[in-house]
Design an enzyme around this catalytic site. Structure first.
Site, PDB file in Angstrom:
ATOM      1  N   LEU A  36      24.649  10.415 -10.678  1.00  0.00           N
ATOM      2  CA  LEU A  36      25.298  11.707 -10.807  1.00  0.00           C
ATOM      3  C   LEU A  36      25.017  12.353 -12.160  1.00  0.00           C
ATOM      4  O   LEU A  36      24.668  11.669 -13.127  1.00  0.00           O
ATOM      5  CB  LEU A  36      26.818  11.553 -10.638  1.00  0.00           C
ATOM      6  CG  LEU A  36      27.329  11.108  -9.264  1.00  0.00           C
ATOM      7  CD1 LEU A  36      28.830  10.820  -9.347  1.00  0.00           C
ATOM      8  CD2 LEU A  36      27.036  12.169  -8.210  1.00  0.00           C
ATOM      9  N   GLY A  38      25.745  13.482 -15.658  1.00  0.00           N
ATOM     10  CA  GLY A  38      26.692  12.936 -16.627  1.00  0.00           C
ATOM     11  C   GLY A  38      26.846  11.432 -16.565  1.00  0.00           C
ATOM     12  O   GLY A  38      27.622  10.854 -17.323  1.00  0.00           O
ATOM     13  N   GLY A  40      24.565   9.211 -17.340  1.00  0.00           N
ATOM     14  CA  GLY A  40      23.900   8.578 -18.484  1.00  0.00           C
ATOM     15  C   GLY A  40      22.426   8.311 -18.291  1.00  0.00           C
ATOM     16  O   GLY A  40      21.816   7.558 -19.058  1.00  0.00           O
ATOM     17  N   LYS A  41      21.826   8.936 -17.293  1.00  0.00           N
ATOM     18  CA  LYS A  41      20.398   8.697 -16.986  1.00  0.00           C
ATOM     19  C   LYS A  41      19.504   8.976 -18.194  1.00  0.00           C
ATOM     20  O   LYS A  41      18.718   8.121 -18.608  1.00  0.00           O
ATOM     21  CB  LYS A  41      19.960   9.582 -15.808  1.00  0.00           C
ATOM     22  CG  LYS A  41      20.690   9.306 -14.508  1.00  0.00           C
ATOM     23  CD  LYS A  41      20.191  10.191 -13.376  1.00  0.00           C
ATOM     24  CE  LYS A  41      20.410  11.668 -13.632  1.00  0.00           C
ATOM     25  NZ  LYS A  41      21.845  12.037 -13.775  1.00  0.00           N
ATOM     26  N   SER A 109      18.276  13.167  -8.006  1.00  0.00           N
ATOM     27  CA  SER A 109      17.628  12.794  -6.730  1.00  0.00           C
ATOM     28  C   SER A 109      18.657  12.239  -5.748  1.00  0.00           C
ATOM     29  O   SER A 109      18.638  11.047  -5.438  1.00  0.00           O
ATOM     30  CB  SER A 109      16.486  11.795  -6.968  1.00  0.00           C
ATOM     31  OG  SER A 109      16.852  10.726  -7.815  1.00  0.00           O
TER      32      SER A 109
END
Length: 201
Positions: A36, A38, A40-41, A109
């Site tokens: 999602l 936010g 932290g990706k 994605s």
């Protein structure tokens, strides 16, 4: 949106992937960070890249927002455009991986089918990194105020609010940024890369 032609033939060069990887002293791989907004990706990908750079490894980050400023600047957020967005990134990622570059792709994605399509194009190189973070935590962070805008109706079809997110079924890596530190997340990613022999010199 994808078009094919019977008159298009793949041009094979004399230098192969194994030659590039030998030159670099590493194996190409695709780390696909999904989760999602936010979750932290990008934060984790940036930290992983910094660590890899310190180890003398060649990397590139493909970030969702950055890509939409350029190669995918003509795409909106309809279901069709989102599908095309991921398709293009998958193909760009494949080119980088074929060059021997450790590629870090950071994209929400949200649809499993789109991610699996990318995997099918490079099954041996695709490493899915699922950032499993509760919606309440992501919304509490809201670094770009996107959730606030989605809740107020300013953004339509926003993943997690008015559009679904389909979590991976069998990701190679699961990270819980609501429970794990950034350092722990980075170590987990590097461990998988090491176990696969991608960091070998």
């Amino acid at each position: 949106m994808q078009q094919t032609s019977s008159n298009v033939v793949w041009q094979q060069g004399d230098i192969e992937r194994k030659d590039r990887e030998k030159l670099l002293g590493q194996k190409g791989a695709l780390l696909w960070f999904t989760g999602l907004s936010g979750s932290g990706k990008s934060t984790i990908a940036n930290a992983v890249e910094k660590k890899l750079h310190g180890l003398g490894r060649l990397t590139v980050i493909l970030d969702g927002d950055n890509i939409r400023h350029g190669i995918n600047g003509d795409l909106g957020f309809s279901a069709e455009d989102r599908k095309e967005n991921i398709r293009r990134i998958g193909e760009v990622s494949r080119l980088f991986v074929d060059t021997g570059v450790i590629t870090l792709a950071c994209f929400i994605s949200p649809f499993r089918e789109d991610r699996e399509r990318v995997r099918s194009r490079m099954p041996e190189d695709f490493i899915e990194v699922y950032i499993d973070c509760p919606l309440t935590v992501c919304e509490g962070r809201d670094p770009k105020s996107l959730y606030r805008k989605a809740r107020s109706g300013q953004i339509k079809e926003f993943t997690g609010i008015s559009s679904p997110y389909e979590a991976p079924e069998n990701p190679e890596i699961i990270l819980r940024t609501d429970k794990q530190s950034l350092e722990e997340c980075v170590d987990a990613v590097l461990k998988v890369l090491a176990n696969r022999g991608i960091l070998q010199k």
